[in-house]
Design an enzyme around this catalytic site. Structure first.
Site, PDB file in Angstrom:
ATOM      1  N   GLU A  77      28.961  27.404  35.630  1.00  0.00           N
ATOM      2  CA  GLU A  77      28.989  26.636  36.874  1.00  0.00           C
ATOM      3  C   GLU A  77      28.102  27.360  37.883  1.00  0.00           C
ATOM      4  OE1 GLU A  77      33.486  24.712  36.517  1.00  0.00           O
ATOM      5  OE2 GLU A  77      33.223  26.546  37.660  1.00  0.00           O
TER       6      GLU A  77
ATOM      7  N   HIS B 112      29.330  31.125  37.584  1.00  0.00           N
ATOM      8  CA  HIS B 112      30.657  31.242  36.981  1.00  0.00           C
ATOM      9  C   HIS B 112      30.570  31.022  35.478  1.00  0.00           C
ATOM     10  CE1 HIS B 112      34.985  29.699  36.430  1.00  0.00           C
ATOM     11  NE2 HIS B 112      34.968  31.012  36.358  1.00  0.00           N
TER      12      HIS B 112
ATOM     13  N   ASN C  32      38.207  25.034  36.663  1.00  0.00           N
ATOM     14  CA  ASN C  32      39.498  25.634  37.004  1.00  0.00           C
ATOM     15  C   ASN C  32      40.343  24.708  37.871  1.00  0.00           C
ATOM     16  OD1 ASN C  32      39.631  28.007  35.572  1.00  0.00           O
ATOM     17  ND2 ASN C  32      38.482  29.173  37.082  1.00  0.00           N
TER      18      ASN C  32
ATOM     19  N   SER D 283      36.085  33.480  40.000  1.00  0.00           N
ATOM     20  CA  SER D 283      36.733  32.324  39.369  1.00  0.00           C
ATOM     21  C   SER D 283      37.150  31.299  40.404  1.00  0.00           C
ATOM     22  CB  SER D 283      38.011  32.743  38.640  1.00  0.00           C
ATOM     23  OG  SER D 283      37.746  33.721  37.700  1.00  0.00           O
TER      24      SER D 283
HETATM   25  N1  LIG Z   1      38.271  37.038  32.376  1.00  0.00           N
HETATM   26  C1  LIG Z   1      37.952  35.786  32.503  1.00  0.00           C
HETATM   27  O1  LIG Z   1      38.333  34.912  31.705  1.00  0.00           O
HETATM   28  C2  LIG Z   1      37.068  35.349  33.650  1.00  0.00           C
HETATM   29  C3  LIG Z   1      36.323  34.169  33.523  1.00  0.00           C
HETATM   30  C4  LIG Z   1      35.461  33.783  34.568  1.00  0.00           C
HETATM   31  C5  LIG Z   1      35.383  34.579  35.700  1.00  0.00           C
HETATM   32  N2  LIG Z   1      36.133  35.732  35.809  1.00  0.00           N
HETATM   33  C6  LIG Z   1      35.966  36.526  37.023  1.00  0.00           C
HETATM   34  O2  LIG Z   1      35.074  37.584  36.707  1.00  0.00           O
HETATM   35  C7  LIG Z   1      35.419  38.740  37.472  1.00  0.00           C
HETATM   36  C8  LIG Z   1      35.703  39.892  36.519  1.00  0.00           C
HETATM   37  O3  LIG Z   1      36.765  39.546  35.650  1.00  0.00           O
HETATM   38  P1  LIG Z   1      37.062  40.371  34.314  1.00  0.00           P
HETATM   39  O4  LIG Z   1      38.021  39.547  33.529  1.00  0.00           O
HETATM   40  O5  LIG Z   1      35.789  40.816  33.689  1.00  0.00           O
HETATM   41  O6  LIG Z   1      37.845  41.635  34.921  1.00  0.00           O
HETATM   42  P2  LIG Z   1      38.071  43.072  34.249  1.00  0.00           P
HETATM   43  O7  LIG Z   1      39.310  43.595  34.861  1.00  0.00           O
HETATM   44  O8  LIG Z   1      37.965  42.999  32.768  1.00  0.00           O
HETATM   45  O9  LIG Z   1      36.816  43.923  34.760  1.00  0.00           O
HETATM   46  C9  LIG Z   1      36.583  44.226  36.096  1.00  0.00           C
HETATM   47  C10 LIG Z   1      35.782  45.514  36.159  1.00  0.00           C
HETATM   48  O10 LIG Z   1      35.358  45.713  37.520  1.00  0.00           O
HETATM   49  C11 LIG Z   1      35.399  47.099  37.766  1.00  0.00           C
HETATM   50  N3  LIG Z   1      35.403  47.344  39.213  1.00  0.00           N
HETATM   51  C12 LIG Z   1      36.445  47.348  40.072  1.00  0.00           C
HETATM   52  N4  LIG Z   1      36.019  47.647  41.310  1.00  0.00           N
HETATM   53  C13 LIG Z   1      34.683  47.838  41.233  1.00  0.00           C
HETATM   54  C14 LIG Z   1      33.682  48.179  42.195  1.00  0.00           C
HETATM   55  N5  LIG Z   1      33.974  48.392  43.456  1.00  0.00           N
HETATM   56  N6  LIG Z   1      32.411  48.306  41.768  1.00  0.00           N
HETATM   57  C15 LIG Z   1      32.111  48.114  40.461  1.00  0.00           C
HETATM   58  N7  LIG Z   1      33.016  47.777  39.505  1.00  0.00           N
HETATM   59  C16 LIG Z   1      34.288  47.644  39.906  1.00  0.00           C
HETATM   60  C17 LIG Z   1      36.649  47.585  37.057  1.00  0.00           C
HETATM   61  O11 LIG Z   1      36.600  48.986  36.834  1.00  0.00           O
HETATM   62  C18 LIG Z   1      36.583  46.761  35.765  1.00  0.00           C
HETATM   63  O12 LIG Z   1      35.896  47.463  34.746  1.00  0.00           O
HETATM   64  C19 LIG Z   1      36.611  38.339  38.350  1.00  0.00           C
HETATM   65  O13 LIG Z   1      36.133  37.900  39.591  1.00  0.00           O
HETATM   66  C20 LIG Z   1      37.224  37.183  37.554  1.00  0.00           C
HETATM   67  O14 LIG Z   1      37.952  36.297  38.366  1.00  0.00           O
HETATM   68  C21 LIG Z   1      36.956  36.134  34.798  1.00  0.00           C
END
Ligand SMILES: NC(=O)c1ccc[n+]([C@@H]2O[C@H](COP(=O)([O-])OP(=O)(O)OC[C@H]3O[C@@H](n4cnc5c(N)ncnc54)[C@H](O)[C@@H]3O)[C@@H](O)[C@H]2O)c1
Length: 408
Positions: A160, A148, A198, A127
């Site tokens: 993005e 993104h 963002n 993000s």
């Molecule tokens: N949630 C949102 O609105 C959003 C939007 C855009 C981008 N993002 C970005 O996307 C990414 C994921 O966000 P999310 O909301 O899906 O998080 P989330 O917490 O729902 O999921 C993250 C997952 O990653 C797994 N994980 C942790 N360490 C790991 C590893 N070493 N290898 C493999 N898997 C691993 C966790 O077990 C978990 O299931 C982040 O970088 C976040 O900033 C999130």
């Protein structure tokens, strides 16, 4: 040598975003390999993908048998992998959606780099972290970029496409073409804190919080004024939906990014003390049953909760409604001015073109119009300069972007 089409898509992280992106890739007909350190997350992910595919089938008004057939057909393309090696080997592109933590992402990218075929592309769904820093853990800087997606990935059209300094044009072009094939609207942007949405939309919440803190208006009044201006949700409703903690973390990440760049006006991204107090008090939004608003068991919004003594700014300001018409107009104008000023800064720094910024804010933040479009209709840069001058005492977010001075 011409590049081959993408066939196998690896996804690292089976959380909210990884699962959504996996669904999109399966719908586009790819073979998808999904990996997470948590086996339960992978299994839950498979079920969520099944539900997501079925929902899409229902939207297309398919009958039950056709939905089952189409869901099973798509799910047949999904494999799970127990290790990073297994997700990387044989993948044409790997999209990482693990936790927002630079060390973790660097460890993952170093492992992917070792195992992925030499011409595979490695992408991060970060993000706000700089893609350049993630790519530094690999030996293929030209083949690393940001993709993104927005939440929920199957529904939100914007992606993005983040070009790090070493990302090759060919890789950007291939990623753009892939996103178009997935039915998305890709917008290319530079690798700068918060990318486009963002960053430029940060004042949507920060300016609302500043007005709440200063007692300009209360939570519900600010939300109502913003909704009445054509936005699908007010800033406080949005923070409750996204998670006050998530919004705070993103704000902090962007603030740190601008401080690290030595931006003299970096304090415009400083988080609000109100966000911090709510997070400390566990009022994280809908998921916690309370944030700026309280939620009943069904999740529907209730009026603002009077704060405890620790949350006094919220309680005090919430009591000062409803505002009169000039205050309602001022609320929206302050938010939109801070946003357009940030849009000019980002454009001037080469983050993205004005048209792409407008498109990104419409599709990624669901604004009724992009900032350049909105203010062009009101007289353009001259109006913005005049209105910013009226608010000059309020802080660095209202210091005019350099590019505003050059336009008529
Ligand atoms: N949630 C949102 O609105 C959003 C939007 C855009 C981008 N993002 C970005 O996307 C990414 C994921 O966000 P999310 O909301 O899906 O998080 P989330 O917490 O729902 O999921 C993250 C997952 O990653 C797994 N994980 C942790 N360490 C790991 C590893 N070493 N290898 C493999 N898997 C691993 C966790 O077990 C978990 O299931 C982040 O970088 C976040 O900033 C999130």
């Amino acid at each position: 040598m011409p590049e081959l089409a993408f066939s196998v898509v690896g996804i690292v992280g089976a959380g909210t975003m990884g699962v959504g992106i996996a669904q999109v890739a399966l719908e586009a007909g790819h073979e998808v390999v999904l990996h997470d350190v948590d086996d339960v997350a992978v299994e839950r992910g498979r079920e969520r993908i099944r539900e997501g595919l079925a929902k899409r089938g229902a939207k297309l008004e398919l009958d039950a048998d056709s939905i089952d057939e189409s869901v099973d057909g798509r799910l047949a393309g999904l494999r799970t992998a127990l290790t990073l090696d297994a997700v990387a080997s044989g993948a044409d592109i790997v999209i990482e959606a693990a936790l927002e933590d630079l060390d973790l992402k660097q460890t993952i990218f170093a492992a992917l780099d070792r195992e992925a075929p030499p011409n595979a592309i490695l992408a991060s769904n970060t993000s706000a972290l700089l893609v350049e820093l993630i790519a530094a853990a690999t030996t293929r800087h030209d083949r690393v970029l940001g993709l993104h997606f927005f939440n929920p990935a199957p529904l939100m059209p914007l992606v993005e496409v983040v070009r790090a300094p070493a990302t090759s044009q060919a890789v950007v072009d291939r990623a753009v073409a892939l996103m178009e094939r997935w039915g998305k609207t890709p917008v290319v942007c530079a690798d700068a804190p918060g990318f486009i949405v963002n960053r430029i939309n940060r004042p949507f919440t920060l300016e609302a919080l500043a007005m709440l803190e200063a007692g300009v208006a209360g939570i519900a009044s600010i939300d109502r004024a913003v909704r009445d201006a054509g936005y699908p949700m007010g800033p406080f409703e949005l923070m409750d939906l996204t998670g006050v903690d998530i919004t705070l973390a993103t704000t902090r990440g962007i603030h740190v990014g601008f401080v690290a760049r030595g931006d003299p006006l970096a304090s415009r991204f400083e988080p609000s003390v109100i966000q911090e107090r709510l997070v400390d008090a566990g009022r994280l939004g809908r998921k916690a049953g309370a944030g700026f608003y309280a939620y009943d068991a069904g999740g529907s919004g209730l009026p603002p909760v009077p704060g405890t003594s620790d949350l006094d700014p919220v309680a005090t300001a919430a009591a000062s409604e409803p505002p009169d018409d000039p205050t309602r107009a001022l609320i929206v104008e302050r938010i939109e001015l801070a946003i357009v000023n940030e849009a000019y800064r980002a454009r001037d720094e080469g983050v993205a073109e004005a048209d792409d910024i407008d498109r990104a804010l419409r599709l990624g933040a669901r604004h009724p119009a992009g900032p350049f479009e909105t203010w062009a209709a009101r007289g353009g840069a001259a109006t913005i300069r005049a209105r910013l001058a009226d608010l000059a005492g309020l802080g660095p977010r209202f210091v005019p972007a350099d590019g505003l001075a050059d336009e008529g």
